[in-house]
Design a protein around this motif. Structure first.
Motif, short mmCIF file in Angstrom:
data_model
loop_
_atom_site.label_atom_id
_atom_site.label_comp_id
_atom_site.label_asym_id
_atom_site.label_seq_id
_atom_site.Cartn_x
_atom_site.Cartn_y
_atom_site.Cartn_z
N UNK A 123 0.55 -1.15 0.07
CA UNK A 123 0.06 0.23 -0.33
C UNK A 123 1.04 1.33 0.36
N UNK A 124 2.09 1.34 0.74
CA UNK A 124 3.02 2.21 0.74
C UNK A 124 3.60 3.01 1.46
N UNK A 125 3.27 4.00 1.38
CA UNK A 125 4.56 4.88 2.26
C UNK A 125 4.11 6.29 2.99
N UNK A 126 3.85 6.25 4.54
CA UNK A 126 3.42 7.60 4.44
C UNK A 126 3.93 8.34 5.87
N UNK A 127 3.40 9.52 5.67
CA UNK A 127 3.85 10.94 6.15
C UNK A 127 3.54 11.65 6.54
N UNK A 128 2.93 11.95 7.95
CA UNK A 128 2.40 13.44 8.02
C UNK A 128 3.05 14.94 7.86
N UNK A 129 2.99 15.16 6.80
CA UNK A 129 4.21 16.51 6.29
C UNK A 129 3.64 17.72 5.58
N UNK A 130 4.36 18.50 6.19
CA UNK A 130 3.98 19.93 5.96
C UNK A 130 3.58 20.22 4.31
N UNK A 131 3.20 20.73 3.14
CA UNK A 131 2.41 21.33 2.19
C UNK A 131 1.47 21.65 1.73
N UNK A 132 1.44 21.92 0.72
CA UNK A 132 0.18 23.03 0.41
C UNK A 132 -1.52 22.10 0.90
N UNK A 133 -2.54 22.81 1.66
CA UNK A 133 -3.49 22.59 1.24
C UNK A 133 -4.34 21.70 0.56
N UNK A 134 -4.58 22.31 -0.53
CA UNK A 134 -4.50 21.56 -1.83
C UNK A 134 -4.16 20.29 -2.29
N UNK A 135 -2.97 19.89 -1.89
CA UNK A 135 -2.14 18.79 -2.14
C UNK A 135 -3.08 17.28 -1.11
N UNK A 136 -3.68 17.91 0.00
CA UNK A 136 -4.67 16.52 0.87
C UNK A 136 -5.46 16.32 0.02
N UNK A 137 -6.03 15.33 0.35
CA UNK A 137 -7.61 14.36 0.14
C UNK A 137 -7.53 14.05 1.30
N UNK A 138 -8.68 14.53 1.86
CA UNK A 138 -9.83 14.74 3.11
C UNK A 138 -11.17 14.11 3.09
N UNK A 139 -11.49 13.14 4.06
CA UNK A 139 -13.01 12.08 3.83
C UNK A 139 -13.43 12.63 5.57
N UNK A 140 -14.35 12.63 5.28
CA UNK A 140 -15.28 12.78 7.02
C UNK A 140 -15.69 11.54 6.82
N UNK A 141 -15.10 11.00 7.82
CA UNK A 141 -15.60 9.72 8.26
C UNK A 141 -17.33 9.09 9.39
N UNK A 142 -18.04 8.67 8.96
CA UNK A 142 -19.13 8.90 9.67
C UNK A 142 -18.68 7.01 10.89
N UNK A 143 -18.87 7.65 12.03
CA UNK A 143 -18.69 6.96 12.84
C UNK A 143 -19.65 5.78 13.76
N UNK A 144 -20.69 6.92 13.60
CA UNK A 144 -22.02 6.27 14.41
C UNK A 144 -22.37 7.37 15.70
N UNK A 145 -22.79 6.33 16.47
CA UNK A 145 -23.08 6.62 17.79
C UNK A 145 -21.73 6.77 18.71
N UNK A 146 -21.30 8.08 19.47
CA UNK A 146 -20.09 8.16 20.22
C UNK A 146 -20.20 7.26 20.63
N UNK A 147 -22.05 6.35 21.87
CA UNK A 147 -21.96 5.56 23.13
C UNK A 147 -21.04 4.25 22.44
N UNK A 148 -21.81 4.15 20.96
CA UNK A 148 -21.24 2.97 20.81
C UNK A 148 -19.63 2.63 20.45
#
Length: 509
Positions: free
Chosen positions: A52-77
């Motif tokens: 799958x590859x290599x991962x870094x949390x690295x600074x660059x331009x915001x428009x390089x990043x792709x973000x997803x809003x995850x749906x995790x359900x009820x907090x109590x679960x």
């Protein structure tokens, strides 16, 4: 003198323009210094995963990043929050979209081919990275995608199908990990094949070691015995290879990935990289283009704060391990959790216990956020005596009615450790004071065995006249599961596989 006035005025204008240009140049240099200062601090968070590859949390331009809003359900679960500790899920997808036929399965959308749970201790003295095998058979919960699509769960499926299958996104993998481990995940990072190629090239190559000659026609890795510096296609081939080393399969590939990740971390944190503006820029550009992250860290500022925090962990105190597993008795090509070892590792992580021995153990009066089944107290009523029942054939669904989130998952793990292999998490129940076991007609012995395994009183098992005679037992956890604090284990299983990030002697066998 009057003829000199225009020239003087023109000169003053030029001087002002020159001053402005110099000020702008100085500001640009200052911004560059701040960028380089920040990027130098991100080297400690390198999460590279094979295939799958290599991962870094690295600074660059915001428009390089792709973000997803995850749906995790009820907090109590969800499991109990980790507090100041951090748990980051790293997903390497085997997507072939946009890649050539040389990678096989051209156009595949990809599954969770390589998955790591990266735990950073609350005091930042240590970190533990757990590899989750792709072939592990687990329950996959119902989930919703970023677009709101509802996808049914499954009682038993390969872990890697928690992503990609039927349109599942990273949020579905996130929920699967939380349900399986009882560990609360804070963020996720996802990348594909290209990341390991671009990132290994950006740092000028990563040193790896082979204990023997390797010729893997599937991954296209041909490597002689000894040490090599790999990048690009060769780096990808190294982390993908599995058929020409060890026993073959995913469990053989994981230590290679851990070796590669450790070496990449060392390379990123070396002076050779941190003092090179060119390498830092290439890393930032490659990394941010490779990442898909959750919306919680979907900006440069948030990534910067996270990376600076994580960079405090010393490389020698980063431990890689693999979830303890066994061959699946139902399928030799699949795996199941090895209990109680897996539950022991999960409890250590949930309780912020170090595998390197560097962290100060939590105070004895601080409960760990796990293992509710062992915390169920006995009452004045006598406990049941276990009848002659084979626990592995008893189906149990666990519902949380304690009013405190995150109790069902660890309870299921405890039940599996006691032999109840068919235990599974179900939806939460209404809050109740006491823990009960309801059972269909004809399953009195099974209910009594379950109650005895949990140390429950005899009257905790109650028949449900409306239940399907062939249905599962239903364990409803009450508030009493919280009455007795339970400490996380202080030691890992004796034969737990480990790789230290500062170990330069690890070689592919």
């Amino acid at each position: 003198m009057q003829q000199d006035i225009p020239e003087t005025g023109q000169g003053n204008g030029e001087n002002r323009r020159t001053a402005r240009r110099r000020a702008a140049a100085a500001a640009k240099r200052n911004r560059r210094r701040r960028i380089l200062k920040w990027t130098a601090g991100t080297g400690a968070l390198v999460m590279v995963a094979g295939c799958g590859g290599a991962y870094y949390l690295y600074q660059h331009f915001n428009n390089n990043l792709t973000s997803v809003k995850v749906q995790l359900g009820e907090e109590a679960e969800r499991p109990q929050a980790a507090g100041d500790a951090l748990n980051i899920l790293v997903i390497g997808t085997d997507s072939r979209q946009g890649l050539g036929r040389e990678y096989g399965d051209e156009g595949s959308t990809g599954h969770a081919d390589t998955t790591l749970l990266f735990h950073i201790a609350k005091d930042r003295t240590n970190a533990t990275v757990i590899s989750i095998p792709r072939d592990l058979m687990v329950p996959i919960p119902e989930c919703r995608t970023d677009q709101g699509k509802k996808i049914p769960g499954s009682a038993r499926e390969m872990f890697n199908t928690s992503l990609g299958q039927d349109g599942r996104d990273a949020g579905c993998t996130w929920k699967t990990v939380e349900k399986m481990t009882g560990i609360r995940v804070d963020h996720f990072v996802q990348v594909n094949f290209e990341a390991v190629k671009t990132l290994s090239t950006a740092v000028g190559g990563v040193e790896v070691c082979a204990a023997k000659d390797i010729d893997d026609k599937d991954s296209h890795l041909k490597m002689s015995k000894g040490r090599h510096t790999v990048q690009g296609e060769e780096a990808l081939a190294f982390v993908r290879t599995r058929h020409a080393v060890g026993f073959g399969g995913d469990l053989t590939r994981i230590p290679l990935q851990q070796q590669f990740i450790s070496s990449m971390i060392r390379k990123i944190k070396s002076d050779d990289t941190l003092t090179s503006p060119t390498k830092l820029y290439k890393l930032a550009d490659a990394a941010t283009k490779a990442l898909t992250v959750d919306s919680g860290i979907g900006s440069v500022d948030k990534l910067k704060d996270l990376a600076q925090d994580i960079s405090k962990v010393d490389t020698k105190n980063i431990t890689f391990t693999t979830v303890p597993v066994l061959d699946d008795p139902k399928d030799d090509d699949r795996l199941i959790l090895k209990q109680p070892d897996a539950g022991q590792v999960f409890s250590m992580i949930a309780g912020d216990r170090s595998l390197t021995g560097t962290a100060t153990p939590p105070a004895t009066d601080t409960p760990a956020p796990a293992a509710p089944s062992s915390a169920i107290p006995s009452s004045a009523a006598p406990a049941t005596t276990a009848p002659a029942v084979d626990a592995k054939d008893v189906r149990v669904t666990v519902r949380n009615g304690s009013g405190t989130r995150g109790q069902s998952g660890p309870t299921v793990e405890k039940l599996k450790a006691k032999g109840f292999a068919e235990a599974a998490v179900a939806s939460d129940a209404a809050v109740t004071a006491t823990t009960t076991v309801s059972y269909p007609a004809g399953q009195e012995a099974e209910a009594a065995a379950l109650a005895a395994a949990l140390g429950l009183p005899a009257d905790a098992a109650r028949q449900d006249p409306k239940a399907d005679p062939k249905g599962a037992l239903v364990l409803v956890l009450g508030k009493d599961v919280l009455a007795v604090p339970t400490q996380a284990p202080t030691e890992a299983p004796k034969d737990l596989q480990r790789v230290q990030a500062d170990d330069t002697d690890v070689c592919a066998k």
